[in-house]
Design an enzyme around this catalytic site. Sequence first.
Site, mmCIF file in Angstrom:
data_model
loop_
_atom_site.group_PDB
_atom_site.id
_atom_site.type_symbol
_atom_site.label_atom_id
_atom_site.label_comp_id
_atom_site.label_asym_id
_atom_site.label_seq_id
_atom_site.Cartn_x
_atom_site.Cartn_y
_atom_site.Cartn_z
ATOM 1 N N ASP A 181 -56.580 72.789 30.867
ATOM 2 C CA ASP A 181 -57.883 72.116 31.036
ATOM 3 C C ASP A 181 -59.006 73.148 31.128
ATOM 4 O O ASP A 181 -59.902 73.033 31.964
ATOM 5 C CB ASP A 181 -57.853 71.209 32.269
ATOM 6 C CG ASP A 181 -58.969 70.160 32.245
ATOM 7 O OD1 ASP A 181 -59.540 69.911 31.160
ATOM 8 O OD2 ASP A 181 -59.263 69.594 33.314
ATOM 9 N N LYS A 221 -62.289 63.584 41.897
ATOM 10 C CA LYS A 221 -61.917 62.176 41.768
ATOM 11 C C LYS A 221 -61.344 61.612 43.067
ATOM 12 O O LYS A 221 -61.450 60.435 43.330
ATOM 13 C CB LYS A 221 -60.871 62.026 40.658
ATOM 14 C CG LYS A 221 -61.511 61.905 39.276
ATOM 15 C CD LYS A 221 -60.453 61.701 38.218
ATOM 16 C CE LYS A 221 -60.473 62.732 37.129
ATOM 17 N NZ LYS A 221 -60.023 64.055 37.360
ATOM 18 N N LYS A 229 -61.240 71.879 49.753
ATOM 19 C CA LYS A 229 -61.160 70.662 48.939
ATOM 20 C C LYS A 229 -60.464 69.600 49.783
ATOM 21 O O LYS A 229 -59.316 69.795 50.197
ATOM 22 C CB LYS A 229 -60.379 70.975 47.652
ATOM 23 C CG LYS A 229 -60.390 69.870 46.623
ATOM 24 C CD LYS A 229 -59.927 70.401 45.257
ATOM 25 C CE LYS A 229 -59.770 69.315 44.235
ATOM 26 N NZ LYS A 229 -59.504 69.830 42.890
ATOM 27 N N LEU A 288 -59.589 77.170 49.336
ATOM 28 C CA LEU A 288 -59.863 77.957 48.131
ATOM 29 C C LEU A 288 -60.879 79.067 48.399
ATOM 30 O O LEU A 288 -61.717 78.942 49.307
ATOM 31 C CB LEU A 288 -60.450 77.034 47.046
ATOM 32 C CG LEU A 288 -59.573 75.879 46.568
ATOM 33 C CD1 LEU A 288 -60.409 74.856 45.807
ATOM 34 C CD2 LEU A 288 -58.448 76.399 45.697
#
Length: 230
Positions: A138, A30, A47, A96
């Site tokens: 989630d 997003k 990211k 990551l």
Amino acid sequence: MFGGPARRMKDRRVWNVKDFKLSSALGKGKFGNVYVAKTSNATVALKVMFKSCLASDAKRTLLLRREIEIHSRLVHKHILRCYGYFQDSKHIYIILQFASNGTSLSKMPFSERETKKITYQISSALEFCHSRGVIHRDLKPENILIDAKGNACLSDFGWSCHVVGGPDDEKRRTFCGTPDYMSPEQVLSKPYDARVDIWALGVTVFEFLTGETPFSRETIEDTFECISDG
Ligand code: ATP
Ligand code: MG
């Protein structure tokens, strides 16, 4: 699994975007994008988030800080490694582990044998999180990544929370997650605990085998009704 990149990334504590050679985009979030990136001796996923997008969303900035803090402390062979973060004037970067086989969502449906393996691996990741007081909140196929060896890694701690301890802290009320995977107590806005992750794992296993989620209906309201009636 922690041999190469993990050891090499640990040698450095301060990073700069110039240390990374960015190549293909892995996906879109997003607030930014995720890229494959190479350092002089490791391949990682970077990211990249835009501060300008985050600036308008104070809650999301807080969640991002919590995501990095929680995720970087969770070192387990079925949890995607978070090696650290850095920033410049315009971006926040999270370093990551690179899961070269992408999300499990793109590989469904799975055979019973593959489902058994992934379920076992993600159960052990969840058990580890819960033993450290962390609820993921989630869990869904999109957030289970598959590494080069075909092993599952739990990712995306953007909605995770830390249960500090004591009876008042053990139950949470925040309304969050993805509708199809929410538990009855979440849908009914009741206090909930780490068992919401086990419910979401059950929904995920159903989806792995059939390609569909069990409670999905035309509207979110109908989905919630179906979950709470269940
Ligand atoms: P956010 O939660 O910040 O709004 P998001 O959840 O959409 O964003 P991510 O899940 O972090 O963003 O990443 C988007 C997509 O990029 C993932 O669905 C996946 O396809 C890919 N991706 C992310 N991290 C990795 C990784 N470490 N290795 C391989 N692919 C990745
Ligand atoms: Mg995600």
